[in-house]
Enzyme design. Structure first.
Site, mmCIF file in Angstrom:
data_model
loop_
_atom_site.group_PDB
_atom_site.id
_atom_site.type_symbol
_atom_site.label_atom_id
_atom_site.label_comp_id
_atom_site.label_asym_id
_atom_site.label_seq_id
_atom_site.Cartn_x
_atom_site.Cartn_y
_atom_site.Cartn_z
ATOM 1 N N ALA A 106 0.828 -1.212 0.000
ATOM 2 C CA ALA A 106 0.000 0.000 0.000
ATOM 3 C C ALA A 106 0.856 1.253 0.000
ATOM 4 C CB ALA A 106 -0.914 -0.018 1.229
ATOM 5 N N GLN A 135 -4.678 -12.244 -46.325
ATOM 6 C CA GLN A 135 -3.381 -11.700 -45.928
ATOM 7 C C GLN A 135 -3.508 -10.546 -44.922
ATOM 8 O OE1 GLN A 135 -0.779 -9.565 -48.767
ATOM 9 N NE2 GLN A 135 0.590 -11.305 -48.516
ATOM 10 N N GLY A 183 -14.069 -9.414 -35.094
ATOM 11 C CA GLY A 183 -15.116 -8.594 -35.705
ATOM 12 C C GLY A 183 -16.175 -8.211 -34.680
ATOM 13 N N GLU A 212 1.516 0.147 -10.635
ATOM 14 C CA GLU A 212 2.963 0.050 -10.336
ATOM 15 C C GLU A 212 3.757 1.100 -11.113
ATOM 16 O OE1 GLU A 212 4.848 -3.610 -9.474
ATOM 17 O OE2 GLU A 212 2.959 -4.548 -8.895
ATOM 18 N N THR A 260 2.559 4.434 -13.824
ATOM 19 C CA THR A 260 2.005 4.474 -15.178
ATOM 20 C C THR A 260 3.156 4.373 -16.192
ATOM 21 O OG1 THR A 260 2.229 6.872 -15.371
ATOM 22 C CG2 THR A 260 0.155 6.052 -14.429
HETATM 23 C C1 LIG Z 1 -6.935 -1.491 -10.136
HETATM 24 C C2 LIG Z 1 -5.834 -0.764 -9.446
HETATM 25 C C3 LIG Z 1 -5.048 -1.451 -8.524
HETATM 26 C C4 LIG Z 1 -4.028 -0.772 -7.839
HETATM 27 N N1 LIG Z 1 -3.292 -1.444 -6.897
HETATM 28 C C5 LIG Z 1 -2.424 -0.724 -6.123
HETATM 29 C C6 LIG Z 1 -1.759 -1.357 -5.013
HETATM 30 O O1 LIG Z 1 -1.909 -2.558 -4.757
HETATM 31 N N2 LIG Z 1 -0.950 -0.598 -4.238
HETATM 32 C C7 LIG Z 1 -0.747 0.722 -4.480
HETATM 33 O O2 LIG Z 1 -0.005 1.349 -3.729
HETATM 34 N N3 LIG Z 1 -1.341 1.346 -5.544
HETATM 35 C C8 LIG Z 1 -2.182 0.645 -6.347
HETATM 36 N N4 LIG Z 1 -2.814 1.260 -7.406
HETATM 37 C C9 LIG Z 1 -2.530 2.663 -7.695
HETATM 38 C C10 LIG Z 1 -1.712 2.881 -8.955
HETATM 39 O O3 LIG Z 1 -0.391 2.487 -8.742
HETATM 40 C C11 LIG Z 1 -1.865 4.352 -9.353
HETATM 41 O O4 LIG Z 1 -3.169 4.474 -9.890
HETATM 42 C C12 LIG Z 1 -0.829 4.792 -10.371
HETATM 43 O O5 LIG Z 1 0.441 4.841 -9.790
HETATM 44 C C13 LIG Z 1 -1.139 6.179 -10.971
HETATM 45 O O6 LIG Z 1 -1.508 7.098 -10.019
HETATM 46 P P1 LIG Z 1 -2.865 7.956 -10.239
HETATM 47 O O7 LIG Z 1 -3.917 6.982 -10.578
HETATM 48 O O8 LIG Z 1 -3.082 8.793 -9.044
HETATM 49 O O9 LIG Z 1 -2.594 8.840 -11.502
HETATM 50 P P2 LIG Z 1 -1.924 10.313 -11.521
HETATM 51 O O10 LIG Z 1 -0.608 10.258 -10.850
HETATM 52 O O11 LIG Z 1 -2.919 11.302 -11.042
HETATM 53 O O12 LIG Z 1 -1.676 10.511 -13.079
HETATM 54 C C14 LIG Z 1 -2.684 10.992 -13.975
HETATM 55 C C15 LIG Z 1 -2.054 11.005 -15.366
HETATM 56 O O13 LIG Z 1 -0.958 11.910 -15.379
HETATM 57 C C16 LIG Z 1 0.224 11.251 -15.819
HETATM 58 N N5 LIG Z 1 1.371 11.790 -15.096
HETATM 59 C C17 LIG Z 1 1.508 11.997 -13.758
HETATM 60 N N6 LIG Z 1 2.722 12.472 -13.471
HETATM 61 C C18 LIG Z 1 3.391 12.554 -14.640
HETATM 62 C C19 LIG Z 1 4.714 12.972 -15.019
HETATM 63 N N7 LIG Z 1 5.588 13.382 -14.109
HETATM 64 N N8 LIG Z 1 5.047 12.923 -16.334
HETATM 65 C C20 LIG Z 1 4.156 12.497 -17.274
HETATM 66 N N9 LIG Z 1 2.904 12.093 -16.961
HETATM 67 C C21 LIG Z 1 2.535 12.124 -15.680
HETATM 68 C C22 LIG Z 1 -0.004 9.772 -15.493
HETATM 69 O O14 LIG Z 1 0.805 8.929 -16.283
HETATM 70 C C23 LIG Z 1 -1.485 9.644 -15.780
HETATM 71 O O15 LIG Z 1 -1.671 9.449 -17.161
HETATM 72 C C24 LIG Z 1 -3.801 0.593 -8.119
HETATM 73 C C25 LIG Z 1 -4.575 1.257 -9.070
HETATM 74 C C26 LIG Z 1 -5.592 0.601 -9.718
HETATM 75 C C27 LIG Z 1 -6.434 1.370 -10.711
#
Ligand SMILES: Cc1cc2nc3c(=O)[nH]c(=O)nc-3n(C[C@H](O)[C@H](O)[C@H](O)COP(=O)(O)OP(=O)(O)OC[C@H]3O[C@@H](n4cnc5c(N)ncnc54)[C@H](O)[C@@H]3O)c2cc1C
Length: 398
Positions: free
Chosen positions: A126, A281, A343, A367, A369
Site C-alpha cells: 500500500a 493476408q 469482428g 505500479e 504508469t
Molecule cells: C486497479 C488498481 C489497482 C491498484 N493497486 C495498487 C496497489 O496494490 N498498491 C498501491 O499502492 N497502488 C495501487 N494502485 C494505484 C496505482 O499504482 C496508481 O493508480 C498509479 O500509480 C497512478 O496514479 P494515479 O492513478 O493517481 O494517476 P496520476 O498520478 O494522477 O496521473 C494521472 C495522469 O498523469 C500522468 N502523469 C503523472 N505524473 C506525470 C509525469 N511526471 N510525467 C508524465 N505524466 C505524468 C499519469 O501517467 C497519468 O496518465 C492501483 C490502481 C488501480 C487502478
C-alpha cells in the site's frame, strides 16, 4: 515459443501453473469477471500446488533457492493467459511479500513469509493515496511513534487484495519534515484495531481482483513491525517495484498471449467469402505482428527476470521499467487487435475476447504508469550519458 533455456524446475512450475490455468481458471474466468467475487477456491488450489511459494526462499517456507523472479514471472504469465484478474490473487500477494524479502529482519521474514509462501495468508502493498499517485512523495498517512508502537492515521487508495489479504506493507510518513526521507515501511495485519477497509471498487477489468481503500484511524501497531530503518520507506518501495514490475509485465504478457491464442483459433474457424478469415493476408499480417510483439515482450521479461536473479546486487530499475512498459503497451495493442480479429462478435460479452482488452488496460497504469516508466528509463539513460558511467552487464564489465 522460443527456447529460453528454462531449468527443469522452472519448466515444471510453468507446466503446473498452465494446467491449473487451463483446467481450473479458464472455465470460471467469465463468472468471476461478472460477479467480481474474490476467487478463494482458486487461491486454495494454487496454495495446495505450492505455487505461492515459488519466489520465496526454502528457509522461509518457499521452494526457491534465495528468491526467484523467474518463477514469479512464469506463474503470473500462465495464470494471466486464462484470467488476468484471478492471476492477481497470486501476483498481488507476491507484491506484498517482496518488501519483506528485501527489507525485513530475520525475525520478520520468519513471522510473515511462511504464511504467504503457503498461501495461508495473502500479502498486499500500500503506497497510493487519494492525492498521491504518480507523485508518491505526496503521501500523508502518518505513523507517529508512541513508546513501543506506531500510531497510524490516513487512507490508502486502490490497494490490490484490499480486505482479502492479511499482511499489508504500508508506506507511511514517520517524519514528514524530512520529505521523502521521512517515509517508512510498516507491516499492518488485518484485524488490528483501527484498521478498516473502504468499499470494493467496481472496475473496468481485472474484476476478480479486490481493490479497496485501507483506512487507518489511530491504528496502533508494534514498533517491531517497521521494515528496515525509519526513513527508508521510499527506498524499500522503489526496490520493491524493481523486483515486482517484471510481474506486471508477465501479467500483460499472459493476457496478450491468451488473446492471441483465441484470435488465431477464431481466425481459422470463422469463414467469410467462402474461406477461413485466416486465409486473408490482411488478417494474417495482423496476427503475425501480434505474435511478434508477444515474443519480443517475453524475451525482454525473461532476460530481465534472469538478470535480477543472477545479479541480486545490481539495480535493475531500467530493465524492469522497460519490461513493464513494453509488455503492457503491446498487451493493449494485441488485445485490441484480437477484438478486431473477432469482428462484431469480439465486441460482445458472450465471447471471451473483450475481457482481455479490459484486463490489459490496468497493466499500463499500476505500479507506475507507463509515462512514469518512460520518465525513469529516460532519466537513467541520460544520467548515464552525462556522467559517462554506463550500466554494467552480468560480468560487471561495461
Ligand atoms: C486497479 C488498481 C489497482 C491498484 N493497486 C495498487 C496497489 O496494490 N498498491 C498501491 O499502492 N497502488 C495501487 N494502485 C494505484 C496505482 O499504482 C496508481 O493508480 C498509479 O500509480 C497512478 O496514479 P494515479 O492513478 O493517481 O494517476 P496520476 O498520478 O494522477 O496521473 C494521472 C495522469 O498523469 C500522468 N502523469 C503523472 N505524473 C506525470 C509525469 N511526471 N510525467 C508524465 N505524466 C505524468 C499519469 O501517467 C497519468 O496518465 C492501483 C490502481 C488501480 C487502478
Amino acid at each position: 515459443m522460443l527456447d529460453y533455456g528454462l531449468t527443469e524446475s522452472q519448466r515444471a512450475i510453468r507446466d503446473l501453473a498452465r494446467s491449473i490455468a487451463d483446467n481450473e481458471i479458464r472455465p470460471v474466468a467469465a463468472d468471476y469477471d461478472r460477479t467480481a467475487e474474490f476467487p478463494w477456491p482458486i487461491v486454495k488450489t494454487l496454495a495446495a500446488a505450492d505455487l505461492f511459494g515459488v519466489f520465496v526462499d526454502e528457509e522461509y517456507g518457499g521452494i526457491a533457492n534465495g528468491t526467484s523472479t523467474m518463477n514469479m514471472v512464469l506463474v503470473t504469465e500462465e495464470l494471466s493467459k486464462a484470467c488476468g484478474g484471478i492471476a492477481l490473487a497470486f501476483a498481488g500477494s507476491a507484491l506484498g511479500a517482496i518488501p519483506i524479502i528485501l527489507a525485513g529482519s530475520e525475525e520478520q521474514k520468519r513471522r510473515y513469509l511462511p504464511d504467504i509462501a503457503a498461501g495461508r495468508r495473502l500479502g498486499a502493498f500500500a503506497l497510493t493515496e487519494p492525492q498521491a499517485g504518480s507523485d508518491a512523495g505526496g503521501i500523508r498517512t502518518m505513523a507517529r511513534r508512541d513508546g513501543d508502537s506506531y500510531v497510524l492515521n490516513g487512507t490508502k487508495q486502490w490497494i490490490t487484495g484490499g480486505g482479502e489479504a492479511e499482511i499489508y506493507v504500508a508506506i507511511v510518513m514517520t517524519n514528514p519534515d524530512k520529505g521523502p526521507r521521512g517515509a517508512s515501511a510498516i507491516v499492518v495485519e488485518k484485524g488490528t484495531p483501527g484498521f478498516s477497509f473502504g468499499k470494493k471498487e467496481d472496475k473496468m477489468g481485472i474484476r476478480a481482483s479486490a481493490t479497496r481503500e485501507l483506512i487507518f484511524e489511530d491504528c496502533r501497531v508494534p514498533a517491531e513491525n517497521l521494515l528496515g530503518r525509519e526513513g527508508t520507506g521510499f527506498i524499500t518501495a522503489m526496490r520493491t517495484f524493481d523486483a515486482s514490475r517484471p510481474g506486471v509485465a508477465a501479467q500483460a504478457l499472459g493476457i496478450a498471449q491468451g488473446a492471441l491464442d483465441l484470435a488465431v483459433d477464431y481466425a481459422i474457424g470463422r469463414r467469410q467469402f467462402g474461406a477461413p478469415v485466416a486465409s486473408f493476408q490482411g488478417l494474417r499480417f495482423l496476427l503475425a505482428d501480434m505474435a511478434t510483439k508477444v515474443e519480443a515482450a517475453r524475451a525482454l521479461i525473461y532476460a530481465t527476470a534472469r538478470y535480477i536473479d543472477s545479479c541480486p546486487k545490481a539495480r535493475p530499475t531500467i530493465y524492469s521499467a522497460m519490461a513493464k512498459c513494453f509488455a503492457s503497451d503491446i498487451a493493449m495493442e494485441v488485445t485490441t487487435d484480437a477484438v478486431q480479429v473477432f469482428g462484431g462478435y469480439g465486441y460482445m460479452r458472450d465471447y471471451p475476447i473483450e475481457k482481455y482488452m479490459r484486463d490489459a488496460k490496468i497493466t499500463q497504469i499500476y505500479e507506475g504508469t507507463n509515462q512514469i516508466q518512460r520518465e525513469e528509463i529516460g532519466k537513467i539513460l541520460i544520467g548515464e550519458h552525462v556522467s559517462g558511467h554506463p550500466r554494467q552487464n552480468h560480468a560487471g564489465v561495461s
